[in-house]
Write a protein that holds these residues in place. Structure first.
Motif, PDB file in Angstrom:
ATOM      1  N   ARG A   4      71.494  19.517  29.139  1.00 19.59           N
ATOM      2  CA  ARG A   4      72.031  18.995  30.385  1.00 19.59           C
ATOM      3  C   ARG A   4      72.023  20.122  31.389  1.00 19.59           C
ATOM      4  O   ARG A   4      72.531  21.200  31.095  1.00 19.59           O
ATOM      5  CB  ARG A   4      73.480  18.569  30.150  1.00 19.59           C
ATOM      6  N   LEU A  29      62.532  13.128  49.002  1.00 16.46           N
ATOM      7  CA  LEU A  29      63.932  13.159  49.442  1.00 16.46           C
ATOM      8  C   LEU A  29      64.078  13.471  50.924  1.00 16.46           C
ATOM      9  O   LEU A  29      65.182  13.357  51.474  1.00 16.46           O
ATOM     10  CB  LEU A  29      64.716  14.205  48.631  1.00 16.46           C
ATOM     11  N   LYS A  39      71.290  24.071  41.576  1.00 17.40           N
ATOM     12  CA  LYS A  39      71.371  24.214  40.128  1.00 17.40           C
ATOM     13  C   LYS A  39      72.257  25.376  39.693  1.00 17.40           C
ATOM     14  O   LYS A  39      72.219  26.453  40.270  1.00 17.40           O
ATOM     15  CB  LYS A  39      69.971  24.494  39.570  1.00 17.40           C
ATOM     16  N   PRO A  73      74.422  10.991  37.323  1.00 18.26           N
ATOM     17  CA  PRO A  73      73.103  11.337  36.794  1.00 18.26           C
ATOM     18  C   PRO A  73      72.071  11.482  37.902  1.00 18.26           C
ATOM     19  O   PRO A  73      72.049  10.699  38.852  1.00 18.26           O
ATOM     20  CB  PRO A  73      72.763  10.159  35.869  1.00 18.26           C
ATOM     21  N   LEU A  74      71.262  12.516  37.755  1.00 16.66           N
ATOM     22  CA  LEU A  74      70.097  12.722  38.610  1.00 16.66           C
ATOM     23  C   LEU A  74      68.892  12.467  37.716  1.00 16.66           C
ATOM     24  O   LEU A  74      69.016  11.855  36.672  1.00 16.66           O
ATOM     25  CB  LEU A  74      70.094  14.154  39.172  1.00 16.66           C
ATOM     26  N   LYS A  75      67.729  12.953  38.087  1.00 13.30           N
ATOM     27  CA  LYS A  75      66.561  12.841  37.217  1.00 13.30           C
ATOM     28  C   LYS A  75      66.857  13.649  35.946  1.00 13.30           C
ATOM     29  O   LYS A  75      67.246  14.817  36.050  1.00 13.30           O
ATOM     30  CB  LYS A  75      65.342  13.399  37.964  1.00 13.30           C
ATOM     31  N   PRO A  76      66.732  13.048  34.739  1.00  7.54           N
ATOM     32  CA  PRO A  76      67.046  13.789  33.506  1.00  7.54           C
ATOM     33  C   PRO A  76      66.267  15.108  33.451  1.00  7.54           C
ATOM     34  O   PRO A  76      65.126  15.125  33.892  1.00  7.54           O
ATOM     35  CB  PRO A  76      66.603  12.834  32.392  1.00  7.54           C
ATOM     36  N   TYR A  78      69.173  16.426  34.618  1.00  5.70           N
ATOM     37  CA  TYR A  78      70.125  16.907  35.620  1.00  5.70           C
ATOM     38  C   TYR A  78      71.293  15.947  35.837  1.00  5.70           C
ATOM     39  O   TYR A  78      71.112  14.733  35.808  1.00  5.70           O
ATOM     40  CB  TYR A  78      69.416  17.128  36.965  1.00  5.70           C
ATOM     41  N   ASP A 118      71.183   8.535  46.879  1.00  7.42           N
ATOM     42  CA  ASP A 118      71.930   7.573  46.063  1.00  7.42           C
ATOM     43  C   ASP A 118      73.087   8.202  45.286  1.00  7.42           C
ATOM     44  O   ASP A 118      74.200   7.685  45.290  1.00  7.42           O
ATOM     45  CB  ASP A 118      70.992   6.846  45.094  1.00  7.42           C
ATOM     46  N   GLN A 119      72.828   9.310  44.593  1.00 12.11           N
ATOM     47  CA  GLN A 119      73.883   9.919  43.780  1.00 12.11           C
ATOM     48  C   GLN A 119      74.998  10.484  44.658  1.00 12.11           C
ATOM     49  O   GLN A 119      76.154  10.517  44.250  1.00 12.11           O
ATOM     50  CB  GLN A 119      73.330  10.994  42.836  1.00 12.11           C
TER      51      GLN A 119
END
Length: 130
Positions: A4, A29, A39, A73-76, A78, A118-119
């Motif tokens: 993760r 984006l 990150k 959740p973002l793009k896995p 992340y 969205d997130q």
């Protein structure tokens, strides 16, 4: 267990105004708005990452305050975690240095005037419930 990777976002406040940052990259984006951040690097705390990212992306000195409950959740692999934060006294005015082309300070009434990623929509809802 799958890895993760935590991405931290800052709900950066100046009084009752929240800072929104418009993405300039990547193309998928670009033009959408987000809470600035980035990150968490290996060996770094989320709070330290937030402080570093705000310095790199906006050129400001800020202090993380409180973690907003939840993660999104973002793009896995992340996931997004959000902290409230404030500018430290004497900090420069935020400028879009990396990944952004515009910044806006939003009042409570203006929160939904921008097209959030969205997130970030979910994070903003959690933030307004604090």
């Amino acid at each position: 267990m799958t890895e993760r990777i935590v991405v931290v976002g800052a709900a950066l406040f100046d009084g009752d105004h929240l800072l929104a940052a418009r993405r300039s990259a990547p193309p998928a984006l670009a033009g959408r708005w987000e809470l600035p951040g980035g990150k968490v690097e290996r060996g770094e705390t989320p709070e330290a990452a937030l402080t570093r990212e705000l310095q790199e992306e906006l050129g400001v000195d800020a202090e993380p305050m409180t973690r907003v409950p939840g993660e999104w959740p973002l793009k896995p692999p992340y996931v997004l975690q959000v902290w409230t934060a404030r500018l430290l006294p004497g900090s420069p005015t935020p400028k879009p240095l990396q990944d952004h082309d515009e910044l806006r300070w939003l009042t409570q009434d203006e929160l939904w005037d921008v097209n959030w990623l969205d997130q970030d929509v979910e994070a903003i809802h959690a933030l307004t419930n604090l």
